[in-house]
Structures are given as structure tokens and as C-alpha cells.
Design an enzyme around this catalytic site. Structure first.
Site, PDB file in Angstrom:
ATOM      1  N   LYS A 135      74.856  34.120  29.638  1.00  0.00           N
ATOM      2  CA  LYS A 135      74.372  32.750  29.845  1.00  0.00           C
ATOM      3  C   LYS A 135      72.877  32.730  30.201  1.00  0.00           C
ATOM      4  O   LYS A 135      72.286  33.770  30.532  1.00  0.00           O
ATOM      5  CB  LYS A 135      75.224  32.085  30.934  1.00  0.00           C
ATOM      6  CG  LYS A 135      76.689  31.849  30.495  1.00  0.00           C
ATOM      7  CD  LYS A 135      77.474  31.098  31.565  1.00  0.00           C
ATOM      8  CE  LYS A 135      78.892  30.791  31.114  1.00  0.00           C
ATOM      9  NZ  LYS A 135      79.681  30.058  32.153  1.00  0.00           N
ATOM     10  N   TYR A 170      82.086  23.636  24.458  1.00  0.00           N
ATOM     11  CA  TYR A 170      82.813  23.417  25.710  1.00  0.00           C
ATOM     12  C   TYR A 170      83.637  22.122  25.672  1.00  0.00           C
ATOM     13  O   TYR A 170      83.944  21.549  26.727  1.00  0.00           O
ATOM     14  CB  TYR A 170      81.848  23.415  26.898  1.00  0.00           C
ATOM     15  CG  TYR A 170      81.564  24.794  27.470  1.00  0.00           C
ATOM     16  CD1 TYR A 170      82.597  25.606  27.953  1.00  0.00           C
ATOM     17  CD2 TYR A 170      80.269  25.295  27.549  1.00  0.00           C
ATOM     18  CE1 TYR A 170      82.346  26.858  28.483  1.00  0.00           C
ATOM     19  CE2 TYR A 170      80.005  26.561  28.081  1.00  0.00           C
ATOM     20  CZ  TYR A 170      81.058  27.332  28.553  1.00  0.00           C
ATOM     21  OH  TYR A 170      80.808  28.570  29.083  1.00  0.00           O
ATOM     22  N   ASN A 183      76.862  31.123  36.282  1.00  0.00           N
ATOM     23  CA  ASN A 183      77.690  32.303  36.569  1.00  0.00           C
ATOM     24  C   ASN A 183      77.598  33.412  35.520  1.00  0.00           C
ATOM     25  O   ASN A 183      78.548  34.162  35.306  1.00  0.00           O
ATOM     26  CB  ASN A 183      79.138  31.882  36.851  1.00  0.00           C
ATOM     27  CG  ASN A 183      79.782  31.172  35.679  1.00  0.00           C
ATOM     28  OD1 ASN A 183      79.157  31.034  34.631  1.00  0.00           O
ATOM     29  ND2 ASN A 183      81.019  30.746  35.840  1.00  0.00           N
ATOM     30  N   HIS A 226      80.083  34.049  29.852  1.00  0.00           N
ATOM     31  CA  HIS A 226      81.289  33.372  29.350  1.00  0.00           C
ATOM     32  C   HIS A 226      82.150  34.391  28.640  1.00  0.00           C
ATOM     33  O   HIS A 226      81.634  35.285  27.964  1.00  0.00           O
ATOM     34  CB  HIS A 226      80.936  32.257  28.360  1.00  0.00           C
ATOM     35  CG  HIS A 226      82.121  31.808  27.541  1.00  0.00           C
ATOM     36  ND1 HIS A 226      83.014  30.868  27.980  1.00  0.00           N
ATOM     37  CD2 HIS A 226      82.593  32.228  26.337  1.00  0.00           C
ATOM     38  CE1 HIS A 226      83.976  30.715  27.076  1.00  0.00           C
ATOM     39  NE2 HIS A 226      83.743  31.531  26.059  1.00  0.00           N
ATOM     40  N   GLU A 279      86.393  30.842  18.909  1.00  0.00           N
ATOM     41  CA  GLU A 279      85.027  30.932  19.426  1.00  0.00           C
ATOM     42  C   GLU A 279      84.184  31.904  18.600  1.00  0.00           C
ATOM     43  O   GLU A 279      82.991  31.674  18.391  1.00  0.00           O
ATOM     44  CB  GLU A 279      85.058  31.360  20.897  1.00  0.00           C
ATOM     45  CG  GLU A 279      85.627  30.271  21.803  1.00  0.00           C
ATOM     46  CD  GLU A 279      85.687  30.666  23.275  1.00  0.00           C
ATOM     47  OE1 GLU A 279      86.152  29.855  24.085  1.00  0.00           O
ATOM     48  OE2 GLU A 279      85.264  31.802  23.620  1.00  0.00           O
TER      49      GLU A 279
HETATM   50  P1  ATP Z   1      83.686  30.481  30.972  1.00  0.00           P
HETATM   51  O1  ATP Z   1      84.526  29.522  30.160  1.00  0.00           O
HETATM   52  O2  ATP Z   1      82.237  30.071  31.055  1.00  0.00           O
HETATM   53  O3  ATP Z   1      83.897  31.890  30.571  1.00  0.00           O
HETATM   54  P2  ATP Z   1      85.653  30.454  33.025  1.00  0.00           P
HETATM   55  O4  ATP Z   1      86.628  30.560  31.899  1.00  0.00           O
HETATM   56  O5  ATP Z   1      85.720  31.476  34.110  1.00  0.00           O
HETATM   57  O6  ATP Z   1      84.175  30.423  32.488  1.00  0.00           O
HETATM   58  P3  ATP Z   1      86.203  27.632  33.038  1.00  0.00           P
HETATM   59  O7  ATP Z   1      87.260  27.032  33.901  1.00  0.00           O
HETATM   60  O8  ATP Z   1      86.471  27.792  31.587  1.00  0.00           O
HETATM   61  O9  ATP Z   1      85.770  29.033  33.701  1.00  0.00           O
HETATM   62  O10 ATP Z   1      84.890  26.757  33.249  1.00  0.00           O
HETATM   63  C1  ATP Z   1      83.803  26.840  32.339  1.00  0.00           C
HETATM   64  C2  ATP Z   1      82.508  26.860  33.108  1.00  0.00           C
HETATM   65  O11 ATP Z   1      82.336  25.614  33.770  1.00  0.00           O
HETATM   66  C3  ATP Z   1      82.455  27.906  34.223  1.00  0.00           C
HETATM   67  O12 ATP Z   1      81.994  29.145  33.766  1.00  0.00           O
HETATM   68  C4  ATP Z   1      81.487  27.280  35.196  1.00  0.00           C
HETATM   69  O13 ATP Z   1      80.144  27.562  34.828  1.00  0.00           O
HETATM   70  C5  ATP Z   1      81.742  25.815  35.036  1.00  0.00           C
HETATM   71  N1  ATP Z   1      82.670  25.373  36.073  1.00  0.00           N
HETATM   72  C6  ATP Z   1      83.994  25.573  36.147  1.00  0.00           C
HETATM   73  N2  ATP Z   1      84.532  25.039  37.249  1.00  0.00           N
HETATM   74  C7  ATP Z   1      83.498  24.462  37.894  1.00  0.00           C
HETATM   75  C8  ATP Z   1      83.371  23.714  39.105  1.00  0.00           C
HETATM   76  N3  ATP Z   1      84.436  23.465  39.878  1.00  0.00           N
HETATM   77  N4  ATP Z   1      82.144  23.283  39.449  1.00  0.00           N
HETATM   78  C9  ATP Z   1      81.072  23.524  38.680  1.00  0.00           C
HETATM   79  N5  ATP Z   1      81.121  24.231  37.526  1.00  0.00           N
HETATM   80  C10 ATP Z   1      82.306  24.680  37.137  1.00  0.00           C
HETATM   81 MG    MG Z   2      86.597  29.294  30.183  1.00  0.00          MG
END
Ligand code: ATP
Ligand code: MG
Length: 141
Positions: free
Chosen positions: A9, A49, A112, A115, A126
Site C-alpha cells: 500500500k 474495494y 496498514n 493488502h 483480484e
Molecule cells: P485488506 O483487504 O486491505 O487486505 P483486511 O482484509 O485485513 O485488509 P478488510 O476488513 O478487508 O481488512 O478491510 C479493508 C481495509 O479497510 C483494511 O486493510 C483497512 O485499511 C481498512 N479498514 C478495515 N477496518 C477498518 C476500520 N474499522 N477502521 C478503519 N479502516 C478500516
Molecule cells: Mg480484505
């Protein structure tokens, strides 16, 4: 053999953590079979997303993902989807196990570092979102 999609990211790209993150994948037996740097448009990020469209953080997530270039990769290996998720660590870096990518390179849940696809089905979708067949390389050696 399985494939998964990984995105380094904008925060991790800006911090020059690309090499360190790819090293973690390679050491764990995940091979890069496609890679490119892209600066996503708002529409591309919203599309990618789309499953999170209704979530309160959607706007912030899209703004972050288009704040700078990202490195998109297809990774291949045994149990690639699950292995990649293990290496990434928990979504919130505060909960991420020591040694995971998010524990090492991420500061907050909004930014974070990485992804990773969360299922085989999403991985296939994807990978297709970002790469065509010519860009996906078979590891012949
Ligand atoms: P990614 O899809 O980016 O790999 P993930 O699968 O661990 O991450 P998801 O639940 O798919 O998490 O959420 C997608 C992204 O949205 C997260 O990586 C994070 O950056 C953001 N996100 C998720 N939950 C929150 C939250 N509660 N507050 C802020 N941002 C969030
Ligand atoms: Mg995810």
C-alpha cells in the site's frame, strides 16, 4: 500450487519497505509471478474495494489507496492465500503478531502497509482485476 493477490500500500511504498516485504514473501516460499507499480485512480480504488462500499471507513480507505503509488503482485505457492494472510498479520497493526508485515511496517488500521486476498475466489478475481495472461508468468525454473 495456489495464487493470491498482494498490494504493497502507499504508506509502505513511501517508506521504501518494498524490498523488505517481498523478502518476507520469498523467505516464506511465496514466489512473485507478476508485479507492477500503479497509481490507482479513484474509480479503480472504488471498484477494487467495492465489497466495503457500505462501511463507514470506505471514503478514507479509497483516499488512502490513491494517495500514492502501490506495488501490485501475484504471489504463488502452497496455500498462498492463507500463507499470505498469516504473513500480513491482523488488519489492525496493534493486534498483529510479532514478525508479521503489519507489525513490522504498519502504524494504524487506516494505513496498514499491505493488502492480501481473503479467499481463493477473491484471489482469482483480484488477480484478474490487475493482470492479464501475458503478465502472469509461469515459473519455468
Ligand atoms: P485488506 O483487504 O486491505 O487486505 P483486511 O482484509 O485485513 O485488509 P478488510 O476488513 O478487508 O481488512 O478491510 C479493508 C481495509 O479497510 C483494511 O486493510 C483497512 O485499511 C481498512 N479498514 C478495515 N477496518 C477498518 C476500520 N474499522 N477502521 C478503519 N479502516 C478500516
Ligand atoms: Mg480484505
Amino acid at each position: 500450487m495456489e495464487r493470491t493477490l498482494s498490494i504493497i500500500k502507499p504508506d509502505a511504498v513511501a517508506n521504501n519497505n518494498i524490498g523488505a516485504i517481498i523478502n518476507i514473501f520469498e523467505q516464506a516460499g511465496l514466489a512473485v509471478v507478476a508485479a507492477k507499480m500503479v497509481h490507482l485512480s479513484q474509480m479503480q480504488a472504488e471498484d477494487f474495494y467495492a465489497i466495503h462500499k457500505a462501511r463507514p471507513f470506505f471514503g478514507d480507505l479509497v483516499r488512502f489507496m490513491i494517495s500514492g503509488p502501490v506495488l501490485v503482485m501475484a504471489l504463488e505457492g502452497e496455500d498462498a492465500v492463507a500463507r499470505n494472510r498469516e504473513l500480513m498479520g491482523a488488519t489492525n497493526p496493534k493486534d498483529a503478531a510479532p514478525g508479521t508485515i503489519r507489525s513490522l511496517f504498519a502504524k494504524t488500521i487506516d494505513e496498514n502497509a499491505i493488502h492480501g486476498s481473503d479467499s481463493k475466489e477473491n484471489a482469482a478475481n483480484e488477480i484478474e482485476f490487475f493482470f492479464n495472461n501475458i503478465e502472469l508468468c509461469v515459473r519455468t525454473r
